[in-house]
Design an enzyme around this catalytic site. Structure first.
Site, short mmCIF file in Angstrom:
data_model
loop_
_atom_site.label_atom_id
_atom_site.label_comp_id
_atom_site.label_asym_id
_atom_site.label_seq_id
_atom_site.Cartn_x
_atom_site.Cartn_y
_atom_site.Cartn_z
N GLN A 103 -12.55 1.77 -26.93
CA GLN A 103 -11.65 1.23 -27.94
C GLN A 103 -12.06 1.67 -29.35
O GLN A 103 -11.36 1.40 -30.31
CB GLN A 103 -11.66 -0.32 -27.89
CG GLN A 103 -11.16 -0.89 -26.57
CD GLN A 103 -11.23 -2.41 -26.51
OE1 GLN A 103 -11.55 -2.95 -25.46
NE2 GLN A 103 -10.91 -3.13 -27.58
N ARG A 160 -10.03 -10.62 -25.66
CA ARG A 160 -8.81 -10.92 -26.39
C ARG A 160 -9.04 -12.04 -27.40
O ARG A 160 -8.40 -13.08 -27.36
CB ARG A 160 -7.69 -11.30 -25.43
CG ARG A 160 -6.35 -10.94 -26.06
CD ARG A 160 -5.25 -10.82 -25.08
NE ARG A 160 -4.11 -10.22 -25.77
CZ ARG A 160 -2.98 -9.92 -25.19
NH1 ARG A 160 -2.81 -10.17 -23.91
NH2 ARG A 160 -2.00 -9.38 -25.85
N CYS A 161 -9.96 -11.76 -28.28
CA CYS A 161 -10.43 -12.80 -29.19
C CYS A 161 -11.17 -12.13 -30.32
O CYS A 161 -11.95 -11.24 -30.08
CB CYS A 161 -11.36 -13.71 -28.41
SG CYS A 161 -12.60 -14.54 -29.38
N GLU A 197 -4.12 -11.21 -30.29
CA GLU A 197 -4.91 -12.14 -29.46
C GLU A 197 -4.49 -13.59 -29.60
O GLU A 197 -4.99 -14.44 -28.85
CB GLU A 197 -6.38 -12.05 -29.87
CG GLU A 197 -6.93 -10.67 -29.82
CD GLU A 197 -7.97 -10.48 -30.90
OE1 GLU A 197 -9.06 -9.99 -30.60
OE2 GLU A 197 -7.69 -10.84 -32.05
N1 MCN Z 1 2.42 -5.93 -34.58
C1 MCN Z 1 3.64 -6.07 -35.21
N2 MCN Z 1 3.76 -6.95 -36.25
C2 MCN Z 1 2.72 -7.70 -36.68
C3 MCN Z 1 1.47 -7.60 -36.03
C4 MCN Z 1 1.35 -6.67 -34.98
O1 MCN Z 1 4.59 -5.41 -34.82
N3 MCN Z 1 2.84 -8.55 -37.70
C5 MCN Z 1 2.22 -4.97 -33.48
C6 MCN Z 1 1.21 -3.90 -33.88
O2 MCN Z 1 1.72 -2.89 -34.64
C7 MCN Z 1 0.68 -3.47 -32.52
C8 MCN Z 1 0.64 -4.78 -31.77
O3 MCN Z 1 1.64 -5.62 -32.38
O4 MCN Z 1 1.52 -2.53 -31.94
C9 MCN Z 1 -0.73 -5.50 -31.83
O5 MCN Z 1 -1.17 -5.43 -33.15
P1 MCN Z 1 -2.49 -6.13 -33.75
O6 MCN Z 1 -2.29 -7.58 -33.82
O7 MCN Z 1 -2.83 -5.40 -34.99
O8 MCN Z 1 -3.63 -5.88 -32.66
P2 MCN Z 1 -4.36 -4.50 -32.32
O9 MCN Z 1 -3.38 -3.42 -32.29
O10 MCN Z 1 -5.58 -4.35 -33.13
O11 MCN Z 1 -4.73 -4.76 -30.81
C10 MCN Z 1 -5.92 -5.42 -30.45
C11 MCN Z 1 -5.66 -6.67 -29.66
C12 MCN Z 1 -6.90 -7.06 -28.99
S1 MCN Z 1 -8.29 -7.25 -29.91
C13 MCN Z 1 -6.95 -7.21 -27.63
S2 MCN Z 1 -8.41 -7.71 -26.94
C14 MCN Z 1 -5.80 -6.94 -26.82
C15 MCN Z 1 -4.53 -7.05 -27.55
O12 MCN Z 1 -4.59 -6.44 -28.75
N4 MCN Z 1 -5.89 -5.98 -25.86
C16 MCN Z 1 -4.73 -5.50 -25.31
N5 MCN Z 1 -3.41 -6.83 -26.84
C17 MCN Z 1 -3.45 -5.96 -25.79
N6 MCN Z 1 -2.30 -5.53 -25.22
C18 MCN Z 1 -2.37 -4.61 -24.23
N7 MCN Z 1 -1.21 -4.18 -23.68
N8 MCN Z 1 -3.55 -4.10 -23.78
C19 MCN Z 1 -4.72 -4.52 -24.29
O13 MCN Z 1 -5.87 -4.00 -23.87
CU1 CUM Z 2 -11.69 -9.35 -28.92
S1 CUM Z 2 -11.33 -8.52 -27.36
MO1 CUM Z 2 -10.21 -7.39 -28.49
O1 CUM Z 2 -11.18 -7.71 -29.89
O2 CUM Z 2 -10.65 -5.89 -28.14
#
Ligand code: MCN
Ligand code: CUM
Length: 796
Positions: free
Chosen positions: A223, A370-371, A741
């Site tokens: 990641q 996921r946290c 998360e």
């Molecule tokens: N998004 C959006 N509008 C927002 C916030 C987010 O459209 N206001 C969209 C983003 O652009 C992105 C998605 O939602 O496409 C998730 O965005 P974000 O909250 O920024 O999270 P990350 O992209 O950093 O993803 C990490 C998070 C984590 S830490 C874990 S653990 C997890 C999760 O995402 N693992 C996943 N969701 C997952 N979903 C899938 N399918 N697979 C994983 O491994």
């Molecule tokens: Cu916290 S599990 Mo995600 O942060 O990849």
């Protein structure tokens, strides 16, 4: 005479654009690490320890070496000659790559075989003879600190016991004083069991060292590719520019693919020694038994309350079980992850939190699942405590939360543990949720049903999560600050490529980053390709976890688009033969303020950057932005669940689930909803069926999908999602907050609270997760709490 584009039509902000990555995924055309085959590639398998704690007397690998097709057998002794038997962890600890002195958990890596195919390698692993001398085993924090407990980490010079750290935060004396003033003191003790992120694709790597070019290329399921490059440079002492880490498609990460694992290191060393590509594909048991676990924490707390329901103070103590090596991926300054984000949504004058981390004979735990680090545990305790306190006061669950929320006009708000929250409409989210679930009605039905012996329950959970680590003043990992980046190149025909330091594992970045560029520049999203995960081409970034991508890398995408727009404005002025000050912008087009029908499109500006730039201007239309966020983003959510519990069997069914998520501006509402549904599914799984436990000998129970349960569509209840509350993040360039998360963080307490609520009047205050029917039945039948440790399923 505006000709402005319709943002939704070009796939900009707010468009529920279909995920472009799904074009290849649903056709079976994804490119996962296991899909990659390199010429001359060999295969690696790992021999794991059958015992949880034992001294290694001897390892005899001669029979393995004799098997035709075996190229290399790696043992700890050989690793040690290259100073690679141990590696540093992301939390300033050390972790064995291959065991030399002792094995410290069941499943620990003892040796590796590299052979022509994985079957030969596996057979050869079985031919390695290891003599162990069993040692006493420690499987929980209580045993870890007991008199006479064996010292697990006797490899560490100054380690005389099993304590990793004693950490505290808040105001101990002030909290004591507040407790003296309390009318009511409410107490709660619980255990959040070990869970496993359990992505469908296990960990994998293919290391390819080329002696002729001195370049090491590693395809892997990480990641955070840039962190891995830095780690390989520092640990293996290879020059950083000669290391290329590529994360191809990833079949789910969920935090499991943040740490550095021994398998990666061994495949790299093997490739360097053999000068051939070496592939390691972890099997499911290997993944479940040895890679980063989450939670495993005992929480014990109390709340000081005024009779009218006002919370005066909170005190919390945690005992966290980190397994044999402290290998959490977390900001260096916070030894307990972000557990101290607890109670951030409530206006609580003073609080104190302490946490003792211990080593045990279990696989390294404490990785987030996921946290945002340990926020899940924090929110779980918070919402279980809120329910217990309201019950002790005899107050309505919703009213108790409402009156203690940080109110809309109290932002920015300093939480009792020092975070600064900046925006939210907590009360409004709760109102939307209560209305959707039909709160008053349900309470009436519940009372009616009770008369007929039926047990209905309603659970409320709220969460606010510190997402987007993080501002570099406070957040670093091993000293490296936690900013992120984006690189945008607009080609001459107005098509573009954007790259970031993040790495999608299923979250949809290929879709959403293009939407941010479309919003900022008016280039249709379908004209923008997104690429992540190759350290030779992507700008440096800290990777994707803790829902930091949108808050940090996504912000960088907006900022780099604005840099491009600033240059395009100069090009537009040149093409329109006016001064820059006379040029106005509307989506996708610059025009002359005094003559709005005279304008040029962003695509025309792009062409000019390659064919007709003003004198003295550097050609091309590309740029990079590094973004250091001023603060975390603070999404908020309310989850409300109703259940019916069968008093005869302890089986409980979900009747309704309502989710009200406020993650600020939604880039892609459909993707956001997908994230929430996925998170709620995991929350339901943790609350109802998932745990990994260990028997007294440290045998891992839950190392396969017969014991460790993943909910399918059949078991998963339906969810009703609400998106009407939107509080834009005040410091994020497009007002977005993280969402990845939230539902997994806030969801579990809603399910548990609902079941406990169904048992109200029986005196049962707590049943620890997972709420398996037998535990619920035990609570109902004996009218007692079922808490303490994880359930141990054993044959005796
Ligand atoms: N998004 C959006 N509008 C927002 C916030 C987010 O459209 N206001 C969209 C983003 O652009 C992105 C998605 O939602 O496409 C998730 O965005 P974000 O909250 O920024 O999270 P990350 O992209 O950093 O993803 C990490 C998070 C984590 S830490 C874990 S653990 C997890 C999760 O995402 N693992 C996943 N969701 C997952 N979903 C899938 N399918 N697979 C994983 O491994
Ligand atoms: Cu916290 S599990 Mo995600 O942060 O990849």
């Amino acid at each position: 005479m505006s000709q402005a584009l319709d943002e939704i039509k070009i796939g900009g902000l707010g468009a529920s654009r279909k995920r472009v990555e799904d074009n290849r995924f649903i056709r079976g055309k994804g490119n996962y690490t296991d899909d990659i085959t390199l010429p001359g590639m060999l295969h690696m398998e790992i021999l794991r320890s059958p015992l949880a704690h034992a001294r290694i007397v001897s390892i005899d690998a001669s029979k393995a070496w004799d098997i035709p097709g075996v190229h290399l057998v790696l043992t700890g002794e050989m690793m040690a000659t290259r100073n690679l038997a141990w590696m540093p962890t992301l939390s300033y600890d050390t972790q064995a790559v291959l065991a030399t002195d002792k094995v410290r958990f069941q499943g620990q890596e003892v040796a590796c075989v590299i052979a022509d195919d994985p079957y030969i390698a596996k057979d050869a692993c079985e031919a390695i003879e290891v003599e162990y001398e069993a040692l006493p085993v420690v499987v929980n924090p209580e045993q870890a600190v007991a008199e006479g407990a064996p010292v697990i980490r006797d490899d560490k010079e100054n380690q005389q016991d099993n304590v990793i750290f004693d950490w505290e935060v808040g105001d101990a004396a002030g909290t004591d004083r507040a407790f003296e003033q309390a009318d009511v003191i409410s107490k709660l003790k619980l255990h959040y069991p070990r869970c496993h992120p359990s992505p469908i694709e296990c960990c994998a790597s293919i290391a390819d060292f080329n002696r002729a070019t001195s370049k090491l290329t590693v395809y892997m399921t990480t990641q955070a590719p840039h962190i891995i490059r830095a780690a390989v440079a520092l640990v293996a002492e290879l020059p950083e520019h000669m290391i290329r880490i590529i994360s191809p498609d990833i079949g789910g990460g969920f935090g499991n693919k943040v740490p550095v694992y021994p398998g990666y290191v061994c495949s790299i060393l093997a490739s360097i020694l053999l000068e051939r590509p070496v592939k390691w594909i972890e099997d499911k048991t290997g993944n479940l038994i040895s890679t980063g676990f989450a939670r495993d924490i005992y929480l014990d707390g109390e709340m000081a309350l005024r009779r009218d329901g006002k919370i005066l103070a909170v005190r919390m103590h945690c005992d966290s079980d980190h397994g044999a090596f402290f290998s959490d991926a977390q900001p260096s300054k916070f030894k307990i992850g972000l557990l101290h984000s607890a109670f951030a949504a409530y206006d609580i004058p003073v609080a104190h939190l302490s946490d003792r981390g211990t080593y045990t004979n279990k696989a390294p735990g404490g990785v987030a699942y996921r946290c945002s680090f340990r926020v899940t545990e924090a929110m779980f305790f918070q919402e279980r405590m809120m329910q217990a306190a309201a019950d002790d006061l005899g107050m309505d669950q919703a009213e108790f939360r409402r009156m203690n929320f940080v109110q809309d006009d109290q932002f920015p708000h300093r939480t009792p543990f020092g975070f600064l929250t900046d925006s939210g409409q907590y009360g409004k989210c709760l109102e939307v949720g209560l209305k959707a679930i039909g709160y008053e009605d349900f309470r009436r039905q519940q009372a009616e049903a009770r008369k007929r012996g039926r047990l209905l329950g309603l659970g409320i959970s709220t969460m606010t999560e510190p997402l987007g680590a993080g501002n570099s003043r406070e957040y670093d990992i091993l000293g490296i600050k936690m900013f992120d980046s984006a690189d945008l190149k607009v080609h001459m025909t107005g098509k573009a490529i954007v790259r970031t330091g993040a790495k999608t594992q299923g979250q949809g970045h290929e879709t959403t980053w293009a939407q941010i560029v479309a919003h900022e520049l008016g280039i249709p999203a379908e004209d923008i390709v997104v690429e992540e995960g190759d350290t030779d081409t992507a700008p440096f970034g800290m990777g994707t976890y803790a829902s930091r991508s949108t808050p940090v890398a996504g912000a960088a995408v907006a900022m780099v688009s604005r840099k491009i727009r600033a240059k395009a404005r100069k090009l537009a002025a040149h093409l329109l033969e006016v001064s820059e000050e006379d040029v106005e912008w509307e989506l996708g087009r610059f025009y002359i303020r005094s003559a709005p029908d005279r304008g040029v499109t962003i695509q025309e500006c792009a062409m000019a950057a390659y064919s007709n730039m003003p004198d003295g201007m550097e050609p091309g239309l590309e740029n990079t932005a590094y973004y250091d966020p001023p603060n975390l983003t603070w999404p908020f959510a309310v989850y409300i669940v109703t259940v019916e519990v069968d008093p005869e069997t302890g089986v409980w069914d979900v009747l309704n689930t309502v989710a009200v998520d406020d993650c600020g501006v939604r880039i892609n509402p459909m993707i956001v909803e997908g994230q929430i549904m996925g998170g709620l599914t995991e929350a339901y799984a943790m609350a109802s069926m998932q745990f990994i436990t260990f028997d007294a000998d440290g045998n891992c129970i839950g190392s396969n999908y017969m014991d460790y349960l993943l909910p399918t569509a059949w078991e998963t209840p339906g969810f009703e999602l609400h998106s009407e509350v939107v509080t834009p993040c005040p410091h994020h360039p497009i007002g977005a907050k993280g969402i990845g998360e939230c539902a997994a963080v806030g969801g579990p307490a809603a399910f548990v609270n609902a079941v406990i609520d169904a048992l109200s009047g029986t005196g049962v205050r707590n049943i620890d997760m997972p709420l398996l029917p037998d535990r619920v039945w035990e609570a109902i039948t004996h009218r007692r709490d079922v808490s303490g440790g994880p359930p141990v399923r054993s044959d005796d």
